[in-house]
Design an enzyme around this catalytic site. Structure first.
Site, PDB file in Angstrom:
ATOM      1  N   MET A  30       0.849  -1.196   0.000  1.00  0.00           N
ATOM      2  CA  MET A  30       0.000   0.000   0.000  1.00  0.00           C
ATOM      3  C   MET A  30       0.886   1.248   0.000  1.00  0.00           C
ATOM      4  SD  MET A  30      -3.432  -0.903   2.101  1.00  0.00           S
ATOM      5  CE  MET A  30      -2.794  -0.575   3.727  1.00  0.00           C
ATOM      6  N   HIS A  37       9.409  -3.625   3.382  1.00  0.00           N
ATOM      7  CA  HIS A  37       8.970  -3.858   1.999  1.00  0.00           C
ATOM      8  C   HIS A  37      10.164  -4.181   1.099  1.00  0.00           C
ATOM      9  CE1 HIS A  37       5.699  -1.006   3.404  1.00  0.00           C
ATOM     10  NE2 HIS A  37       4.992  -2.022   2.952  1.00  0.00           N
TER      11      HIS A  37
HETATM   12  O1  PAF Z   1      -0.092  -5.656   3.644  1.00  0.00           O
HETATM   13  C1  PAF Z   1      -0.505  -4.762   2.884  1.00  0.00           C
HETATM   14  O2  PAF Z   1       0.169  -3.766   2.621  1.00  0.00           O
HETATM   15  C2  PAF Z   1      -1.891  -4.867   2.277  1.00  0.00           C
HETATM   16  O3  PAF Z   1      -2.791  -5.428   3.170  1.00  0.00           O
HETATM   17  C3  PAF Z   1      -1.917  -5.623   0.937  1.00  0.00           C
HETATM   18  C4  PAF Z   1      -1.476  -7.071   1.081  1.00  0.00           C
HETATM   19  C5  PAF Z   1      -1.019  -4.900  -0.056  1.00  0.00           C
HETATM   20  C6  PAF Z   1      -3.344  -5.620   0.367  1.00  0.00           C
HETATM   21  O4  PAF Z   1      -3.829  -4.340   0.205  1.00  0.00           O
END
Ligand code: PAF
Length: 284
Positions: A30, A37
């Site tokens: 997101m 990430h």
């Molecule tokens: O973990 C996240 O950032 C969100 O829940 C995801 C998996 C991208 C779904 O919107």
């Protein structure tokens, strides 16, 4: 790094790769990216020839009183980080592309989505499962990478992929932590300096409970000590501090041979933090 904003652009790119026999990995996010990430991207790169990261702040997974409006959005910084991290493509759908007018299908995963965060965020996992199912169909990756920090989310996605025969390998990547143990999260930016200093009580409480349970201590006592430690550090009464089976997420009252997971969610000030720790699988 190429950026796709329409399904045609995305599919043209990915179809070309797949036709050339390349393995494609997806890292769904997101945005508001951090080192956690980037670990997912790193892991994806190790196992695939091409990596697509998606950024989409999914309105469907936020409750009416949650932080959809103020969720951090930093598209340019994020894109630079992804390019630097070696992503081949960024999938950046708008809400209108993701949920065109008239779209009405929702994915519900029963069982693993109930209890824990599911009990405190009604509809949240339907929103997650729906958008992740769509991302899998849009990108058509061979594998997708998710952080273990959102452990229940990972379980929900694994269950969905299994139940719906999705041809995507769902991979979990261990949580990345700050030096004091706090799990990296885009929501940590909401913490004041003073809250941030106290927030490490969450991983510390779980670590202490893990040590007590792995030493053979009673589970109930370890969990109630963890709850108390959170209150002592200035957290509100936790949403939950629980021991669950690592795979099924069924409650565990006494440690057996199967690996378990200690999971907690608690609010400090206005910010809800979650964390979890493996138990009984030899991991620290
Ligand atoms: O973990 C996240 O950032 C969100 O829940 C995801 C998996 C991208 C779904 O919107």
């Amino acid at each position: 790094m190429q950026t796709a904003r329409t399904l045609v652009e995305l599919r043209t790119m990915v179809n070309g790769w797949r036709a050339a026999g390349l393995r494609v990995a997806l890292v769904p996010t997101m945005g508001a990216l951090h080192a956690g990430h980037m670990r997912l991207v790193e892991e994806a790169r190790r196992h695939a020839d091409r990596v697509v990261a998606s950024i989409f702040v999914n309105p469907l997974q936020f409750g009416a009183n949650e932080d959809f409006g103020r969720y951090p959005r930093r598209e340019q910084t994020d894109a630079a980080m992804l390019a630097e991290g070696g992503c081949d493509a960024l999938w950046l759908p708008s809400v209108a592309v993701m949920y065109p007018k008239g779209s009405s299908t929702r994915v519900t995963v029963t069982g693993v989505s109930e209890g824990l965060c599911g009990a405190h965020r009604p509809g949240h996992f339907d929103g997650v499962a729906t958008v992740v199912a769509k991302l899998f169909n849009q990108v058509a990756p061979h594998a997708a990478y998710f952080g273990e920090k959102d452990y229940q989310q990972l379980a929900v996605i694994r269950q969905m992929a299994r139940d719906l025969n999705m041809n995507v390998e769902v991979a979990g990547v261990p949580t990345v932590r700050e030096a004091d143990g706090l799990a990296l999260s885009s929501r940590n930016t909401y913490l004041s300096a003073e809250e941030r200093a106290r927030a490490a009580a969450l991983p510390n409480a779980l670590k202490a409970a893990k040590a007590a349970i792995e030493a053979g201590g009673p589970v109930g006592e370890a969990l109630s000590n963890a709850r108390q430690a959170l209150l002592d550090a200035g957290f509100a009464a936790p949403d939950y501090v629980e021991l669950r089976d690592a795979e099924t997420l069924a409650p565990v009252a006494r440690m057996g041979k199967r690996p378990a997971r200690l999971l907690a969610a608690a609010r400090i000030g206005q910010t809800r933090l979650i964390d979890n720790w493996p138990i009984g699988d030899g991991r620290k």
